[in-house]
Enzyme design. Structure first.
Site, short mmCIF file in Angstrom:
data_model
loop_
_atom_site.label_atom_id
_atom_site.label_comp_id
_atom_site.label_asym_id
_atom_site.label_seq_id
_atom_site.Cartn_x
_atom_site.Cartn_y
_atom_site.Cartn_z
N LYS A 220 0.86 -1.19 0.00
CA LYS A 220 0.00 0.00 0.00
C LYS A 220 0.89 1.23 0.00
O LYS A 220 1.71 1.43 0.90
CB LYS A 220 -0.92 0.01 1.22
N LYS A 273 -2.40 -1.49 -3.55
CA LYS A 273 -3.23 -0.29 -3.48
C LYS A 273 -2.34 0.93 -3.62
O LYS A 273 -1.33 1.03 -2.90
CB LYS A 273 -3.98 -0.27 -2.14
#
Length: 349
Positions: A220, A273
């Site tokens: 992420k 992400k």
């Protein structure tokens, strides 16, 4: 005759004109027959925001078509998603009260555990994923416990304002058990806290939830594409940013290290992400690991497509489906997307 035969053989052996890939693009039916990547409802996970109250369906200004729901209207929304064949949702909670340690996340009667129970009562077949982070629940907007003078967790040798890694692991484990007790099918730790998968796996297992899966936000990034989400979840950091724990957008080798650590700690599924700016990371993860993979088409990706379409600069259904196809083509087995419901309708024509 010999001359004709020789010419024919030369044509067959040449790349052109013997090889003409356009032959398979001539009609829509031909294109459909040879299509390599096909989107289906099973590819989508629908992110949803839930808050206390009744009969609330509050529009999110920066995310057209998205809302903050109260539990009752959330259940209606999930029934609609289920009728379209969408198999899973991921929940983000907006509590009534926030504090330094985000206690509502660990409260059995907190907003997300309450929502999970309501969903499971109404639509038991829906897979419910609990986003496991603390940014929505803390009054400082960071993803765990912050090193603060006077606090019981204060560590003098660490900088003030530093996110305390191991203290945060303790509350991640505690909250994960509470959400599993409420009926969550999957816990999805998203804070990029070192050791988060191992801590959650240990807490779940020792409390009898060894059957609950972990979908780790394994890579992420500290991305600028999260802006609308912070509006939706009411969770902007009150100081600094999240770069001390989320990944530097410039780093690829580090992402593979993070992913390897989460695999070793027991992650069942892996996520990247954001999605489109990091398709190279997704493809590298897919090539290296056999675990199911996910990618999150984040709020900024969603919002910028809507903004361009609102200005007449692009065709929203076409470009949204193209972007989702690119994510699946790069290796995602599952796509977290705010387009989930619209995408199913567009695919169904």
């Amino acid at each position: 005759m010999d001359t004709l035969k020789k010419t024919s053989q030369q044509a067959i052996s040449a790349a052109y004109p013997a090889m003409r890939p356009r032959r398979l693009r001539r009609t829509e039916t031909l294109r459909r027959m040879v299509r390599e990547i096909i989107l289906t409802p099973d590819d989508f996970i629908y992110p949803l925001f839930v808050r206390p109250g009744k009969d609330i369906r509050k529009p999110i200004a920066s995310m057209p078509g998205q809302y903050q729901f109260s539990v009752d209207t959330l259940v209606t929304e999930i029934k609609d998603a289920a009728s379209l064949g969408i198999p899973a949702v991921v929940l983000f909670g907006i509590p009534d009260e926030k504090d330094a340690c985000g206690h509502d996340n660990s409260n059995p009667n907190g907003i997300v555990p309450t929502a999970i129970r309501a969903i499971k009562d109404a639509v038991p077949e829906m897979i419910v994923i609990s986003d496991m982070c603390f940014c929505e629940y803390t009054n400082h907007g960071h993803c765990g416990i912050i090193n603060t003078p006077g606090d019981t967790h204060y560590t003098p040798n660490l900088p003030e304002g530093y996110l305390l890694n191991d203290a945060t692991l303790d509350i991640l484990g505690e909250a994960s058990v509470v959400h599993a007790q409420a009926g969550a099918d999957i816990i999805a730790p998203s804070g990029m806290i070192d050791g988060m998968v191992g801590a959650i796996r240990g807490a779940l297992d020792v409390n009898g939830f060894d059957h609950i899966s972990i979908m780790s936000y394994a890579a992420k990034y500290a991305s600028g594409f999260y802006g609308p989400f912070r509006d939706a979840a009411e969770s902007p950091p009150q100081f600094g940013d999240r770069s001390q724990y989320q990944m530097d957008p410039a780093n690829k080798r580090e992402a593979l290290k993070e992913i390897a650590l989460d695999v070793a700690e027991g992650a069942d599924m892996l996520m990247v992400k954001p999605a489109m700016p990091y398709l190279d990371i997704l493809a590298a993860m897919r090539a290296e690991y056999d675990l199911p993979t996910a990618a999150y088409q984040v709020s900024g990706e969603y919002a910028m497509l809507h903004a361009a379409a609102a200005n007449g600069w692009l065709d929203l259904p076409r470009c949204a489906l193209e972007s989702l196809t690119s994510i699946k083509r790069a290796g995602a087995d599952m796509i977290l997307t705010y387009f989930a419901k619209d995408a199913v309708r567009w695919l169904n024509g």
